[in-house]
Design an enzyme around this catalytic site. Structure first.
Site, PDB file in Angstrom:
ATOM      1  N   TYR A 117      62.845  27.655  32.246  1.00 37.20           N
ATOM      2  CA  TYR A 117      63.451  28.485  31.192  1.00 37.20           C
ATOM      3  C   TYR A 117      63.851  27.586  30.026  1.00 37.20           C
ATOM      4  CZ  TYR A 117      66.889  31.081  28.513  1.00 37.20           C
ATOM      5  OH  TYR A 117      67.564  31.670  27.474  1.00 37.20           O
ATOM      6  N   GLU A 205      63.696  32.215  22.676  1.00 36.81           N
ATOM      7  CA  GLU A 205      63.722  32.133  24.133  1.00 36.81           C
ATOM      8  C   GLU A 205      62.300  32.106  24.672  1.00 36.81           C
ATOM      9  OE1 GLU A 205      66.600  34.220  27.200  1.00 36.81           O
ATOM     10  OE2 GLU A 205      64.922  35.556  26.761  1.00 36.81           O
TER      11      GLU A 205
END
Length: 396
Positions: A117, A205
């Site tokens: 991530y 993101e």
């Protein structure tokens, strides 16, 4: 302002951030053609909506269909696209109402060794952007932050200097990235931090960020949101805005210079100042009511803006009452009072209206409202106003 994954990946590509090849498709036939053009044995068909959790999301009209699906032929790509386009996808972020899918992104497959991530946001406390990474790729970062916060690693960086190589090495150590992959990580992370600054992003993101079997870091997703206040510097980015993904009332408000966010309650709020608007919503809840919106008309509100604000509030069928809470400063109470009178003639108030005025020319404003003949409930103080509007809304 948010954009779609395929648009974000095009910005990534231009900035030197590694992404896979892909094509956007708006019909099943275009999806089949995209699969053929990519030329690989597999591809992924991804619904394009402004919400996360698409892979686990389901289509209302066909619950067996997920928002993201691996396909192995052009025919299968067309079938999945047909199941998605024009239908409603429900994810953890859309709520039960879901969002209509108008297009899909057909992307080539890759051999994945690991899923990580990565995200970049502004840390207001530190007054710097912060790069966050985690070994828990493919999982909602909110869940990771709640259950295992120790698995999130952060590095703040100077927006002028960017992310330093030693910071990349620290993050690679924590993520277990070794060997040639470190060089790939340095190029990827530094380029993404530079993009975040240059494009005035509010958030970037990548979830998941994958490490391929060849050791390269590749963005398998791209969520990008920009700071609306900086869009005057980026006219080209404004062209990426998809109005079909936004609430029509919020678009109307934005075009009028108002800050509006629709909520689920029954008490409409018209306030000047973001902080006062938040306080107004809080005190409505404190006294048993539920705000129907956040609406800040700003310090320089004029008659046209106040009139449009009332139209927007009343367009919500859930609204049973309206609280006007004004602290006169740049916008004098007398100006707001005249705007309320004009709005009553132009719009017509069909629900109870409570008005609380304080500040510059407050007595003049109250006199204008008293002599106007507009049906309203005057309030002295915010607590009094909240109690009155909650009671009036219940009786409406």
């Amino acid at each position: 302002m948010k954009i779609h994954e395929y648009q974000g990946k095009e910005l990534f590509r231009k900035a030197g951030v590694a992404v896979l090849k892909g094509q956007v498709a708006r019909t099943p036939e275009e999806a089949a053609a995209a699969f053929t053009a990519l030329g690989g044995p597999i591809a992924v068909v991804k619904s394009q909506i402004h919400a996360g959790g698409r892979g686990k999301g389901t289509v209302k009209e066909n619950p067996a269909q997920r928002g993201v699906q691996l396909v192995k032929s052009a025919e299968e790509a067309a079938t999945v696209a047909r199941n998605l386009i024009g239908n409603t996808l429900v994810t953890i972020q859309t709520g039960e109402e879901g969002k209509v899918v108008n297009q899909v992104f057909v992307e080539e497959g890759c051999k994945i060794a690991r899923e990580l991530y990565l995200g970049i946001v502004l840390d207001r406390a530190a007054a710097k952007p912060v790069l966050m990474v985690s070994t828990e790729g493919g999982v909602e970062i909110e869940k990771v932050a709640h259950d295992t916060p120790e698995k999130i690693f952060k590095e703040h960086f100077d927006p002028h200097a960017g992310l330093y190589p030693y910071q990349v090495r620290k993050l690679c150590y924590r993520l277990g990235i070794k060997g040639p992959s470190v060089a790939s990580a340095e190029k990827f992370m530094r380029a993404l931090c530079k993009l975040w600054v240059q494009l005035d992003c509010a958030m970037v993101e990548v979830n998941p960020l994958v490490v391929t079997e060849a050791g390269d870091l590749v963005a398998l997703d791209a969520k990008v949101a920009f700071d609306d206040n900086a869009m005057f510097r980026h006219k080209d980015l404004l062209e990426l805005r998809d109005l079909t993904e936004e609430d029509p009332a919020e678009v109307r408000a934005s075009n009028t210079g108002l800050s509006y966010v629709k909520l689920d309650g029954s008490i409409g709020c018209l306030v000047n100042g973001a902080g006062l608007a938040m306080s107004t919503m809080d005190i409505i809840k404190l006294h048993g009511g539920e705000p129907a919106n956040f609406l800040d008309v700003g310090g320089g509100a004029n008659e046209a803006q106040v009139t449009e604000a009332f139209r927007i509030i009343l367009s919500d069928s859930n609204v049973k009452g309206i609280l006007v809470n004004i602290f006169g400063g740049i916008a004098k109470c007398s100006t707001i009072a005249n705007a309320i009178v004009a709005a009553s003639k132009a719009v017509g108030f069909t629900v109870p209206l409570v008005v609380r005025l304080e500040g510059t020319e407050v007595e003049e404003g109250k006199k204008i409202l008293r002599e106007s003949g507009v049906k309203l409930i005057a309030a002295d103080g915010l607590t009094d106003a909240a109690k009155k509007i909650v009671e009036a809304a219940k009786s409406a």
